[in-house]
Design an enzyme around this catalytic site. Structure first.
Site, PDB file in Angstrom:
ATOM      1  N   ASP A 294       0.819  -1.219   0.000  1.00  0.00           N
ATOM      2  CA  ASP A 294       0.000   0.000   0.000  1.00  0.00           C
ATOM      3  C   ASP A 294       0.849   1.265   0.000  1.00  0.00           C
ATOM      4  O   ASP A 294       2.014   1.265   0.394  1.00  0.00           O
ATOM      5  CB  ASP A 294      -0.923   0.012   1.232  1.00  0.00           C
ATOM      6  CG  ASP A 294      -0.137  -0.084   2.537  1.00  0.00           C
ATOM      7  OD1 ASP A 294       0.764  -0.940   2.617  1.00  0.00           O
ATOM      8  OD2 ASP A 294      -0.406   0.707   3.462  1.00  0.00           O
ATOM      9  N   GLU A 295       0.216   2.332  -0.456  1.00  0.00           N
ATOM     10  CA  GLU A 295       0.705   3.716  -0.304  1.00  0.00           C
ATOM     11  C   GLU A 295       2.166   3.914  -0.698  1.00  0.00           C
ATOM     12  O   GLU A 295       2.962   4.416   0.084  1.00  0.00           O
ATOM     13  CB  GLU A 295       0.507   4.165   1.148  1.00  0.00           C
ATOM     14  CG  GLU A 295      -0.950   4.183   1.555  1.00  0.00           C
ATOM     15  CD  GLU A 295      -1.163   4.641   2.986  1.00  0.00           C
ATOM     16  OE1 GLU A 295      -2.037   5.470   3.202  1.00  0.00           O
ATOM     17  OE2 GLU A 295      -0.459   4.156   3.885  1.00  0.00           O
ATOM     18  N   VAL A 296       2.492   3.533  -1.927  1.00  0.00           N
ATOM     19  CA  VAL A 296       3.868   3.724  -2.397  1.00  0.00           C
ATOM     20  C   VAL A 296       3.907   4.966  -3.275  1.00  0.00           C
ATOM     21  O   VAL A 296       3.230   5.015  -4.303  1.00  0.00           O
ATOM     22  CB  VAL A 296       4.344   2.487  -3.180  1.00  0.00           C
ATOM     23  CG1 VAL A 296       5.751   2.700  -3.704  1.00  0.00           C
ATOM     24  CG2 VAL A 296       4.283   1.257  -2.279  1.00  0.00           C
TER      25      VAL A 296
END
Ligand code: TNX
Length: 508
Positions: free
Chosen positions: A332-334
């Site tokens: 997630d959230e890269v």
């Protein structure tokens, strides 16, 4: 689909009772009200006759039944039931006045059970030991909350006679504990496991690594815990599970029919690993440890071949001590990688995870990668999980605006965050997962999971404050096909005494 039928004579009587007379009559036993959570599929109860265990009641188990289940029933009703479980010889019938556990291959569904109560016996039948375990949890909740106080004297424990036939809607009924932002001691995780089992939750996802902490011993890479495990949000002392402690947690959960799902979040959310192992960084230099709560700033050097032996060691060691079939790689959230870099990394990790015999799971962002249909996508916000559904893959629904346990209840809640909104117990309960994600229908949904992120919680009481009662709403969402908020809310009110008896610090 089986029709749901709830015949509760006592309930309807209570609903149309006349107004109270001025002088109340002599005290009576209040009518029996069902407070079982999650609601079973069909319930027929007859309050006019009861089963009441006494000092002569025995526990009988059939040949193939797991003996710990018999001991468990006895311990629930100890010291009323005085003798240990008796294993019946093949073909023989249980004695009168007994609670009887039987494996029955004619029961349809791996986790289903059938519970029949007469004045002289309780019979729980299931195809598997897991089904028997769920039947026992229902039996436990049919009894009054004083069953949770084994030392209380003069308890009057009885249940109405009747028949319950039950099976879950979804295969995956999960909770996630973030033990990275703050570390949760093994005993506190066990406390959660005990309580999750009461609601037939069968997956506990442990978020074991993030920017702020690495929480699992990797013998071939000891710096991960020596450095990465040494702190937490706010700069406290952190902590980690040794491999022995992790194995013990896995076994503790398995004894309660809960599968541990380990997550190592990558390629972002990796500052603790980057701080521990310099070669995970493109410049070969470790950043300092991080104790704030920002997200999205860290990334592994995915184009460098030298990071993969490290990741292989991590996946191999964790997989070897995890009997469950899953390995969660986060994803997630890269924000620090290009999209092709990110997707290529996810595909490499899928090969590594599969080579270690596990099914990969990742957060919704992984959906556009070339994924095997065996891989599972965990939806948490608007994403393209429909792409995965279209290729025959399964989706776990963890909608942040419904099921995130770290969202505040309302504006007065001290703990938690509110970036996805305020999630009341009704928010968590009163919606339909099968119509929530565009392009992801019931057949693609393996189940639901409620995550508890831990930026704002330290003590287990704080975790409980955010988790309960919303995790119970999530449990019913995952188990019960025909739900209604009013009925759930009533059962939850009745259940409150049991939460207190268990010492659970539920948020109100
Ligand atoms: C988003 S949900 C995150 C977590 C945070 C959480 C806080 C997800 C896959 N990532 O890193 O802890 O929000 O609510």
């Amino acid at each position: 689909m089986k029709k749901s039928r709830i015949i509760l004579a006592a309930l309807s009587l209570a609903a149309c009772a006349p107004p109270k007379p001025a002088t109340p009559p002599a005290p009576q036993t209040p009518p029996y009200e069902l407070s079982v959570l999650p609601l079973p599929q069909t319930v027929e109860l007859d309050e006019s006759s009861r089963f009441r265990p006494d000092s002569l009641t025995t526990v009988s188990i059939d040949a193939a039944v797991d003996s710990t289940l018999g001991l468990y029933v006895q311990s629930l009703l100890a010291p009323i039931i005085r003798t240990g479980p008796a294993r019946l010889a093949a073909g023989s019938q249980p004695p009168a006045n007994s609670i009887y556990l039987k494996l029955d291959p004619t029961i349809v569904g791996d986790e289903s059970y059938d519970l029949l109560t007469t004045p002289s016996s309780v019979t729980i039948k299931a195809r598997s030991n897991a089904g028997l375990f769920y039947g026992i949890q229902t039996l436990r909740q049919l009894f009054p909350s004083s069953i949770e106080h084994p030392a209380a004297v003069g308890r009057r424990l009885w249940i109405p006679t009747g028949h319950i036939a039950d099976s879950p809607r979804f295969e995956w009924r999960g909770m996630m504990l973030d033990v990275s932002r703050h570390f949760l001691e093994p005993d506190d995780v066990k406390r959660f496991i005990d309580h999750l089992a009461l609601y037939k939750i069968n997956r506990l996802h442990l978020h074991l690594a993030d920017d702020q902490g690495w929480r699992i011993e990797i013998k071939s890479r000891p710096s991960l815990t020596a450095i990465g495990g040494s702190t937490q949000v706010g700069g406290g002392k952190g902590g980690f599970y040794t491999q022995d402690e992790y194995r013990d947690l896995v076994a503790y959960a398995a004894a309660r029919y809960i599968t541990i799902v380990p997550e190592i979040d990558m390629p972002g959310h990796t500052n603790a690993a980057l701080a521990s192992i310099p070669e995970l960084n493109c410049d070969g230099v470790s950043p300092p440890l991080y104790t704030g709560i920002r997200v999205g700033f860290s990334a592994l050097c995915v184009d460098s071949a030298r990071i993969y032996p490290v990741l292989e060691d991590i996946v191999r060691e964790i997989s070897a001590m995890t009997p469950g079939p899953y390995f969660h790689i986060g994803g997630d959230e890269v924000t620090k990688l290009t999209h092709p870099q990110y997707l290529g990394f996810i595909e490499k990790m899928q090969s590594i995870v599969n080579a270690n015999g596990k099914r990969m799971i990742g957060w919704g962002e992984i959906a556009p990668a070339q994924l095997s249909p065996q891989t599972i996508v965990q939806n948490w916000k608007k994403d393209s999980s429909f792409v995965h559904a279209a290729r025959g893959g399964k989706v776990i629904v963890s909608a942040s605006s419904k099921l995130y346990l770290d969202m505040q209840y309302d504006t007065t809640t001290a703990l938690g965050l509110h970036w996805a909104g305020y999630n009341t117990t009704r928010t968590a309960y009163d919606w339909e997962p099968a119509t929530f994600i565009p392009g992801v229908q019931e057949a693609s949904i393996i189940g639901v999971e409620a995550p508890l992120w831990a930026e704002t919680v330290i003590k287990v009481e704080d975790y409980e404050y955010l988790a309960f009662p919303r995790i119970i709403a999530a449990a019913e969402l995952g188990w019960t096909r025909h739900r209604d908020w009013e009925g759930f809310n009533r059962r939850l009110q009745l259940h409150d005494e049991r939460l207190k008896a268990l010492g659970i610090n539920a948020g109100r």
